[in-house]
Design a protein around this motif. Structure first.
Motif, short mmCIF file in Angstrom:
data_model
loop_
_atom_site.label_atom_id
_atom_site.label_comp_id
_atom_site.label_asym_id
_atom_site.label_seq_id
_atom_site.Cartn_x
_atom_site.Cartn_y
_atom_site.Cartn_z
N GLY A 118 0.58 -1.12 0.11
CA GLY A 118 -0.10 -0.01 -0.18
C GLY A 118 1.15 1.41 -0.28
N ASN A 119 0.51 2.47 0.97
CA ASN A 119 0.92 3.67 0.77
C ASN A 119 2.40 3.57 1.75
OD1 ASN A 119 0.34 3.10 3.94
ND2 ASN A 119 -0.72 5.24 2.99
N ARG A 120 2.57 2.48 1.90
CA ARG A 120 4.11 2.47 2.73
C ARG A 120 5.14 2.50 1.90
NH1 ARG A 120 5.86 -3.76 5.26
NH2 ARG A 120 8.06 -3.22 4.50
N VAL A 121 4.88 2.01 0.69
CA VAL A 121 6.23 2.06 -0.69
C VAL A 121 5.99 3.53 -0.85
CG1 VAL A 121 6.66 1.59 -3.09
CG2 VAL A 121 5.28 -0.11 -1.51
N ASP A 122 5.52 4.14 -0.85
CA ASP A 122 5.57 5.92 -1.45
C ASP A 122 5.99 6.83 -0.29
OD1 ASP A 122 5.07 8.71 -3.22
OD2 ASP A 122 3.60 8.25 -1.45
N THR A 123 6.24 6.03 1.48
CA THR A 123 6.59 6.96 2.24
C THR A 123 7.38 6.18 3.13
OG1 THR A 123 4.46 6.87 3.27
CG2 THR A 123 6.09 6.93 4.48
N PHE A 124 7.66 5.07 2.22
CA PHE A 124 9.73 5.05 2.63
C PHE A 124 11.10 4.63 1.46
CE2 PHE A 124 8.76 1.37 6.08
CZ PHE A 124 8.07 2.02 6.55
N SER A 125 10.20 5.29 0.03
CA SER A 125 10.63 5.07 -0.87
C SER A 125 11.77 6.47 -1.25
CB SER A 125 9.90 5.78 -2.30
OG SER A 125 9.02 4.04 -2.77
N PRO A 126 11.82 7.37 -0.34
CA PRO A 126 13.30 8.79 -0.12
C PRO A 126 14.37 8.13 0.44
CG PRO A 126 11.01 9.43 0.05
CD PRO A 126 10.85 8.20 0.04
N LEU A 127 13.94 7.30 1.24
CA LEU A 127 15.45 6.45 2.57
C LEU A 127 15.55 5.09 1.31
CD1 LEU A 127 17.61 6.05 4.40
CD2 LEU A 127 15.74 5.48 5.59
N LEU A 128 14.46 4.49 0.86
CA LEU A 128 14.64 2.50 1.00
C LEU A 128 14.36 2.27 -0.79
CD1 LEU A 128 13.16 0.89 3.73
CD2 LEU A 128 14.86 1.75 3.98
N GLY A 129 14.34 3.16 -1.32
CA GLY A 129 14.24 3.36 -2.10
C GLY A 129 13.38 1.88 -3.47
N ASP A 130 14.05 1.32 -3.82
CA ASP A 130 13.67 -0.11 -4.18
C ASP A 130 13.45 -1.89 -3.53
OD1 ASP A 130 10.79 1.21 -5.74
OD2 ASP A 130 12.62 1.51 -8.00
N GLY A 131 14.20 -0.92 -1.87
CA GLY A 131 15.05 -2.27 -1.50
C GLY A 131 13.54 -3.51 -1.63
N ILE A 132 14.25 -4.37 -0.42
CA ILE A 132 13.44 -5.82 -0.45
C ILE A 132 12.65 -5.65 0.41
CG2 ILE A 132 14.84 -6.54 1.86
CD1 ILE A 132 14.25 -9.38 0.76
N PHE A 133 12.28 -4.20 1.77
CA PHE A 133 10.95 -4.27 2.59
C PHE A 133 10.54 -2.78 1.53
CE2 PHE A 133 15.06 -4.72 5.41
CZ PHE A 133 14.54 -6.23 5.75
N ASN A 134 10.76 -2.07 0.60
CA ASN A 134 9.80 -1.13 0.38
C ASN A 134 9.36 -1.91 -1.29
OD1 ASN A 134 8.51 0.65 1.07
ND2 ASN A 134 9.88 2.07 -0.42
#
Length: 520
Positions: A118-134
């Motif tokens: 869900g929206n977690r991807v957009d929230t975490f993206s600046p730091l975590l990018g497309d890594g496994i947790f995101n």
């Protein structure tokens, strides 16, 4: 004649209206049949009074978070609802909140493909990018395929590395009972060990302020803490995250983190090129390394770069693993020692268990055989799960096995677009599962306790944490070494030994782990 009086316009509006009504009717009929097929019953438990924006529930959550009692507030909500599944909303977004093991099993495993982050991807993206947790879907599967081999090696638990950092940790702990915050030291320790494991180069943050700060490492350590804290702020602010306080500071911290990790990514890519060039010349692996190290020396980033040289992908995956490697273990240790400081008899019992080592560092096999140490770690993870709450977004109509009907025992319909929030913190403290003393730290319960989805400190299903054995090994090693060094420990908690939540991306002790420790 007015524009809206035009027959063509009126016909067009009528067709659009009929189309919308038709689709709504088809959706209603399809969902009615779906509910009947699965025996779904409506959930009468709704936690909000504002029928439009559920603003009362949001205000309540924000106030509880500010007071550092969000976990307690979540528990009060379940108690008020009289069941472990209820409905609510976040502004206009529908939510189902649950602490039922069978529901959690369904979301994380049985119907895994019915949900996304869900929206977690957009929230975490600046730091975590497309890594496994995101990441979701194929992107997530590719990340897991990339990382899994690197967590399936005995070299994963580099006890020699832990021992090097233990020596630095001990320098910061007074031996005469003077008060020290162990939790702060644990976060430095795990950052140092995680960066050495990942990059073959430690930040050595435990040296800061002692031998003079190393500018790049100091900036990175501070930036990493700031960037992870900003993620939580963005998540809480939701669609209004651009108005959060500290936005510019958070964005600058992300840039600092990326620049720091990219240095090691570039070095690793160059290492691979030189290695391949030397191999092409017919040299052995040890000669190909050209570093003075043997080829069996395990370096995470070197293993990773042998699978891909995509610079952004390497950076993203490394930051994702670093986040888990630092925060998870440090939070577990901080909460564990908070509890151990309240129980001197348990400390003495633990010291007796590890006395067999006669002061020597434990081997990996010896570490696994300390049952009481393991029970204590299990109990700390039960009472204080590192991720106390999590969410998934239903991407198609689906069903939870429990939560429907007056008794909450019937299947519950989950429409596409609904967020399902599951709460390990509440689930791990259910008295019907763990007994009337479920709120107490009692490691002996694990002598006979057998759990499944009632206990998920490292999540579950296909997304279960790859690094859980690394975290448990590191936490166990630190615990044993401190037991060997200190005869007793006293709590100096400013709240009288009553734990206060410290909620960032992980759950730690809000007032730190203030103790006095006495060497033998």
């Amino acid at each position: 004649m007015a524009f809206t009086d035009s027959p063509t316009v009126l016909l067009g509006l009528s067709i659009i209206t009929l189309y919308i009504v038709y689709n709504r009717l088809i959706l209603y009929l399809r969902r009615r049949a779906f509910k009947k097929q699965h025996g779904c019953q409506p959930c009468p438990r709704v936690y909000h009074k504002d029928p439009i924006f559920a603003s009362d529930a949001l205000r309540e959550s924000l106030a509880a978070a500010k007071e550092r009692r969000l976990m307690a507030k979540n528990r009060e909500r379940f108690e008020k609802m009289g069941a472990y599944t209820y409905h609510t909303r976040l502004i206009t977004l529908p939510w189902i909140v649950t602490a039922e093991p069978e529901n959690v099993k369904t979301v994380l495993s049985l119907k895994f493909k019915d949900y996304s982050l869900g929206n977690r991807v957009d929230t975490f993206s600046p730091l975590l990018g497309d890594g496994i947790f995101n990441s979701d879907g194929d992107r997530w599967a590719n990340s897991r395929h990339l990382l899994r081999p690197n967590f399936a090696r005995e070299q994963l638990a580099d006890l020699d590395s832990f021992e090097r950092h233990i020596g630095k940790l001990l320098k910061h702990i007074p031996q005469d009972g003077a008060t020290v915050d162990l939790q702060k030291l644990f976060f430095r320790f795990t950052l140092d060990s995680a960066t050495e494991f990942l990059f073959n180069y430690s930040t050595n943050s435990l040296d800061f302020g002692e031998n003079g700060e190393k500018e790049a490492e100091s900036l990175f350590a501070d930036a990493f803490s700031t960037a992870t804290a900003d993620i939580l702020q963005k998540f809480r602010w939701g669609m209004f995250k651009r108005f959060r306080a500290g936005r510019a500071k958070g964005e600058e911290a992300v840039r600092t983190c990326h620049e720091y990790v990219e240095r090691f990514v570039d070095d690793a890519i160059q290492w691979r090129r030189e290695r391949e060039a030397r191999r092409a010349e017919g040299k052995t692996d040890d000669e190909a390394l050209d570093t003075g190290e043997k080829s069996d020396r395990y370096v995470f980033i070197h293993e990773l770069v042998m699978q891909t040289t995509d610079r952004t992908r390497l950076r993203d995956e490394l930051i994702n693993v670093l986040l888990a490697g630092r925060d998870t273990t440090a939070s577990v240790l901080g909460n564990l020692f908070f509890e151990l400081a309240q129980q001197p008899a348990l400390w003495a019992e633990l010291r007796e268990e590890v006395a067999i080592l006669e002061g020597k560092p434990p081997t990996y096999e010896e570490l696994k055989n300390f049952k009481l140490v393991r029970y204590c770690l299990n109990e700390a993870l039960r009472l204080y799960p590192v991720v106390p709450g999590n969410t998934r977004l239903a991407i198609r109509d689906t069903v939870l096995p429990l939560g429907g009907g007056i008794d909450s025992k019937s299947p519950l319909f989950v429409p596409a677009g609904t967020t399902v929030g599951y709460n390990p913190f509440i689930m791990h403290r259910r008295q019907d599962i763990y007994g009337p003393d479920a709120d107490s730290f009692r490691p002996s319960r694990w002598e006979n306790l057998r759990t499944s989805w009632e206990y998920i400190p490292f999540n579950g299903g296909p997304r279960i944490c790859l690094g859980q054995q690394y975290a448990l090994t590191e936490a166990g090693y630190v615990t044993v070494r401190l037991l060997q060094k200190f005869a007793r420990m006293e709590s100096r908690d400013i709240n009288g030994g009553v734990w206060v939540e410290g909620l960032s991306l992980t759950l730690s002790s809000g007032n730190g782990t203030l103790v006095g420790m006495f060497a033998e």
